[in-house]
Design a protein around this motif. Structure first.
Motif, PDB file in Angstrom:
ATOM      1  N   SER A   5      25.165  11.526  27.697  1.00  0.00           N
ATOM      2  CA  SER A   5      26.011  11.018  26.628  1.00  0.00           C
ATOM      3  C   SER A   5      26.331   9.671  26.660  1.00  0.00           C
ATOM      4  O   SER A   5      26.239   8.770  27.643  1.00  0.00           O
ATOM      5  CB  SER A   5      27.224  11.820  26.760  1.00  0.00           C
ATOM      6  OG  SER A   5      27.073  13.271  26.786  1.00  0.00           O
ATOM      7  N   TYR A   6      26.438   9.138  25.595  1.00  0.00           N
ATOM      8  CA  TYR A   6      27.151   7.618  25.248  1.00  0.00           C
ATOM      9  C   TYR A   6      27.951   7.655  24.260  1.00  0.00           C
ATOM     10  O   TYR A   6      27.788   8.298  23.322  1.00  0.00           O
ATOM     11  CB  TYR A   6      25.889   6.784  24.835  1.00  0.00           C
ATOM     12  CG  TYR A   6      26.197   5.321  24.460  1.00  0.00           C
ATOM     13  CD1 TYR A   6      26.367   4.376  25.654  1.00  0.00           C
ATOM     14  CD2 TYR A   6      26.420   5.129  23.127  1.00  0.00           C
ATOM     15  CE1 TYR A   6      26.685   2.964  25.134  1.00  0.00           C
ATOM     16  CE2 TYR A   6      26.988   3.637  22.903  1.00  0.00           C
ATOM     17  CZ  TYR A   6      26.994   2.751  23.889  1.00  0.00           C
ATOM     18  OH  TYR A   6      27.464   1.526  23.513  1.00  0.00           O
ATOM     19  N   TYR A   7      29.074   7.024  24.329  1.00  0.00           N
ATOM     20  CA  TYR A   7      30.235   7.006  23.344  1.00  0.00           C
ATOM     21  C   TYR A   7      30.469   5.647  22.605  1.00  0.00           C
ATOM     22  O   TYR A   7      30.423   4.610  23.433  1.00  0.00           O
ATOM     23  CB  TYR A   7      31.426   7.568  24.026  1.00  0.00           C
ATOM     24  CG  TYR A   7      31.210   8.994  24.567  1.00  0.00           C
ATOM     25  CD1 TYR A   7      31.144  10.203  23.636  1.00  0.00           C
ATOM     26  CD2 TYR A   7      31.132   9.151  25.920  1.00  0.00           C
ATOM     27  CE1 TYR A   7      31.188  11.270  24.212  1.00  0.00           C
ATOM     28  CE2 TYR A   7      30.901  10.573  26.312  1.00  0.00           C
ATOM     29  CZ  TYR A   7      30.726  11.694  25.482  1.00  0.00           C
ATOM     30  OH  TYR A   7      30.627  12.810  25.849  1.00  0.00           O
ATOM     31  N   GLU A  30      17.075  12.526  25.769  1.00  0.00           N
ATOM     32  CA  GLU A  30      17.915  12.620  24.682  1.00  0.00           C
ATOM     33  C   GLU A  30      19.252  12.030  24.824  1.00  0.00           C
ATOM     34  O   GLU A  30      19.657  12.207  26.039  1.00  0.00           O
ATOM     35  CB  GLU A  30      17.993  14.166  24.303  1.00  0.00           C
ATOM     36  CG  GLU A  30      16.483  14.527  23.619  1.00  0.00           C
ATOM     37  CD  GLU A  30      16.489  16.003  22.965  1.00  0.00           C
ATOM     38  OE1 GLU A  30      17.695  16.754  22.997  1.00  0.00           O
ATOM     39  OE2 GLU A  30      15.635  16.479  22.139  1.00  0.00           O
ATOM     40  N   ILE A  31      20.029  11.813  23.817  1.00  0.00           N
ATOM     41  CA  ILE A  31      21.207  11.335  23.915  1.00  0.00           C
ATOM     42  C   ILE A  31      22.284  11.892  22.839  1.00  0.00           C
ATOM     43  O   ILE A  31      21.801  12.419  21.884  1.00  0.00           O
ATOM     44  CB  ILE A  31      21.247   9.665  23.611  1.00  0.00           C
ATOM     45  CG1 ILE A  31      20.578   9.009  24.752  1.00  0.00           C
ATOM     46  CG2 ILE A  31      22.952   9.514  23.436  1.00  0.00           C
ATOM     47  CD1 ILE A  31      20.814   7.076  24.480  1.00  0.00           C
ATOM     48  N   PHE A  32      23.326  12.415  23.505  1.00  0.00           N
ATOM     49  CA  PHE A  32      24.469  12.765  22.592  1.00  0.00           C
ATOM     50  C   PHE A  32      25.488  11.799  22.319  1.00  0.00           C
ATOM     51  O   PHE A  32      26.077  10.989  23.368  1.00  0.00           O
ATOM     52  CB  PHE A  32      25.154  13.971  23.367  1.00  0.00           C
ATOM     53  CG  PHE A  32      26.315  14.523  22.844  1.00  0.00           C
ATOM     54  CD1 PHE A  32      26.348  15.187  21.494  1.00  0.00           C
ATOM     55  CD2 PHE A  32      27.584  14.205  23.242  1.00  0.00           C
ATOM     56  CE1 PHE A  32      27.480  15.613  21.126  1.00  0.00           C
ATOM     57  CE2 PHE A  32      28.957  14.349  22.525  1.00  0.00           C
ATOM     58  CZ  PHE A  32      28.814  15.176  21.505  1.00  0.00           C
ATOM     59  N   THR A  33      26.150  11.686  21.116  1.00  0.00           N
ATOM     60  CA  THR A  33      27.189  10.769  20.704  1.00  0.00           C
ATOM     61  C   THR A  33      28.015  11.341  19.809  1.00  0.00           C
ATOM     62  O   THR A  33      27.415  12.193  19.101  1.00  0.00           O
ATOM     63  CB  THR A  33      26.805   9.385  20.514  1.00  0.00           C
ATOM     64  OG1 THR A  33      27.808   8.364  20.396  1.00  0.00           O
ATOM     65  CG2 THR A  33      26.158   9.294  19.142  1.00  0.00           C
ATOM     66  N   SER A  34      29.164  11.081  19.651  1.00  0.00           N
ATOM     67  CA  SER A  34      30.023  11.530  18.544  1.00  0.00           C
ATOM     68  C   SER A  34      30.478  10.339  17.517  1.00  0.00           C
ATOM     69  O   SER A  34      30.659   9.352  17.991  1.00  0.00           O
ATOM     70  CB  SER A  34      31.454  11.854  19.265  1.00  0.00           C
ATOM     71  OG  SER A  34      32.275  12.590  18.277  1.00  0.00           O
ATOM     72  N   LEU A  35      30.529  10.866  16.290  1.00  0.00           N
ATOM     73  CA  LEU A  35      30.866   9.914  15.205  1.00  0.00           C
ATOM     74  C   LEU A  35      31.840  10.516  14.175  1.00  0.00           C
ATOM     75  O   LEU A  35      31.697  10.636  13.075  1.00  0.00           O
ATOM     76  CB  LEU A  35      29.570   9.551  14.486  1.00  0.00           C
ATOM     77  CG  LEU A  35      29.485   8.151  13.661  1.00  0.00           C
ATOM     78  CD1 LEU A  35      29.595   6.953  14.500  1.00  0.00           C
ATOM     79  CD2 LEU A  35      28.182   8.162  12.980  1.00  0.00           C
ATOM     80  N   ASP A  66      27.221  14.057  16.945  1.00  0.00           N
ATOM     81  CA  ASP A  66      28.358  15.118  16.512  1.00  0.00           C
ATOM     82  C   ASP A  66      29.105  14.617  15.210  1.00  0.00           C
ATOM     83  O   ASP A  66      29.655  13.357  15.577  1.00  0.00           O
ATOM     84  CB  ASP A  66      29.026  15.369  17.857  1.00  0.00           C
ATOM     85  CG  ASP A  66      29.975  16.419  17.602  1.00  0.00           C
ATOM     86  OD1 ASP A  66      29.430  17.613  17.400  1.00  0.00           O
ATOM     87  OD2 ASP A  66      31.067  16.358  17.793  1.00  0.00           O
ATOM     88  N   ILE A  67      29.024  15.290  14.417  1.00  0.00           N
ATOM     89  CA  ILE A  67      29.574  14.718  13.225  1.00  0.00           C
ATOM     90  C   ILE A  67      30.316  15.907  12.386  1.00  0.00           C
ATOM     91  O   ILE A  67      29.677  16.989  12.213  1.00  0.00           O
ATOM     92  CB  ILE A  67      28.779  13.655  12.268  1.00  0.00           C
ATOM     93  CG1 ILE A  67      29.438  12.921  11.404  1.00  0.00           C
ATOM     94  CG2 ILE A  67      27.603  14.686  11.774  1.00  0.00           C
ATOM     95  CD1 ILE A  67      28.490  11.903  10.862  1.00  0.00           C
ATOM     96  N   ASP A  68      31.356  15.506  11.562  1.00  0.00           N
ATOM     97  CA  ASP A  68      31.923  16.655  10.636  1.00  0.00           C
ATOM     98  C   ASP A  68      31.397  16.095   9.308  1.00  0.00           C
ATOM     99  O   ASP A  68      31.159  15.154   9.119  1.00  0.00           O
ATOM    100  CB  ASP A  68      33.365  16.844  10.823  1.00  0.00           C
ATOM    101  CG  ASP A  68      34.242  15.564  10.656  1.00  0.00           C
ATOM    102  OD1 ASP A  68      33.740  14.535   9.832  1.00  0.00           O
ATOM    103  OD2 ASP A  68      35.241  15.575  11.133  1.00  0.00           O
TER     104      ASP A  68
END
Length: 345
Positions: A5-7, A30-35, A66-68
């Motif tokens: 993960s990278y934020y 792979e990388i996970f990030t939240s937006l 990660d996004i809504d």
């Protein structure tokens, strides 16, 4: 497959660049990030995502954001080159339409049989759908293991790729700083043991939830997932023979119930000493490393790692002990399994 993960809570910097390169070198792909973009900070988050994508493209790292639905609408359309992990606001019809064009990660914990049926009715491309579990910052709120296993078995029966998180160790994410696991039972578990447990229970992608994984664990993950070697660390070694350390050893092909029998040990001992004299006997607690002395006859020189507490035996010398994290790895040393006993991290 391994990910991390990278934020986007800060401007991309040289330390971030070095970390991405190190994780890539240790075969995290792979990388996970939240937006979830705040209304008053859309430009900053978009710029930070662009900086991240510029570096991940050159390193050939895939990014899942990660996004809504609201944040996706606020995202500049010129930003491309990443996959979506869909959060709130998306209907099954939305998902089906989006799956025709790109890979999507759905919320594994809430995805139901009726959702799957609807996605089929809307002709979703299931080859582009994955099931990703959440992580849980607050202690006591991580998933129950049995429920998690049943859910993953269901996904596997559908042919859907699964993903879950384990904590990091070098830097934990605030504001609670209690790790970001999917499973509550893994919040304080050794990280490699946690990853292996997920791998053996129908999880295809294992991600580090927290912002940083130490180089120590990067090396451990690389040794196991790329080389098939478990790294154990010696805790006490005042009488531990150097010929057993920092080299690849193996368990026997017929694994014992109580101990790990080092295949190479008797032959290696014959090259280093004629006789193993008895020492003062001590209990063989879990994690002890022992050697059979001359009182054990033809077994003299056999080295064992003790899986659980055993009584003292005058025919067995206790040479040392592995640390607590390494003890958690012993159940995964099966038939013919390779491992190393390291004197230091």
């Amino acid at each position: 497959m391994l990910g991390f993960s990278y934020y986007l809570d800060h401007t991309f910097n040289e330390d971030d660049q070095n970390y991405l390169q190190s994780m890539k070198q240790h075969h995290f792909t792979e990388i996970f990030t939240s937006l979830h973009i705040p209304e008053d900070n859309q430009t900053a988050y978009a710029d930070r995502l662009k900086d991240l994508l510029d570096h991940t493209t050159s390193l050939e790292l895939s990014v899942f954001v990660d996004i809504d639905k609201k944040s996706l609408q606020n995202l500049p359309q010129e930003l491309t080159g990443f996959h979506l992990r869909l959060d709130d606001g998306f209907t099954n019809q939305d998902i089906a339409q989006m799956s025709q064009k790109s890979s999507l990660a759905l919320n594994a914990s809430t995805l139901s049989e009726s959702d799957i049926a609807e996605l089929h009715s809307y002709q979703a491309n299931f080859h582009n759908l994955e099931a990703w579990h959440n992580f849980y910052p607050r202690p006591e709120t991580g998933l129950d293991l049995n429920w998690f296993l049943q859910k993953n078995q269901w996904f596997k029966s559908l042919g859907i790729t699964t993903q879950a998180f384990i904590p990091g160790d070098q830097a934990l994410r605030g504001p609670i700083f209690s790790g970001l696991p999917t499973l509550e039972s893994q919040r304080h578990q050794d990280l490699l043991a946690a990853a292996i447990q997920l791998q053996k229970n129908d999880v295809d992608k294992i991600f580090i939830g927290d912002p940083r994984l130490s180089l120590k664990y990067q090396n451990k993950f690389y040794d196991y997932f790329d080389k098939g070697v478990l790294d154990l660390t010696l805790k006490t070694n005042s009488q531990f023979p150097s010929y057993l350390t920092n080299r690849i050893l193996h368990n026997r092909p017929d694994p014992a119930a109580d101990v790990i029998r080092v295949v190479e040990s008797r032959g290696m001992n014959a090259l280093n000493t004629e006789t193993v004299l008895p020492l003062q006997s001590t209990p063989r607690n879990a994690g002890s490393i022992t050697i059979d002395n001359q009182n054990y006859g033809r077994y003299m020189g056999e080295v064992q790692l003790i899986k659980h507490d055993l009584p003292l035996d005058e025919r067995v010398n206790v040479l040392g002990r592995i640390d607590q994290a390494s003890i958690q790895l012993l159940p995964y040393i099966g038939a013919n399994a390779a491992f190393k006993i390291n004197t230091k991290e």
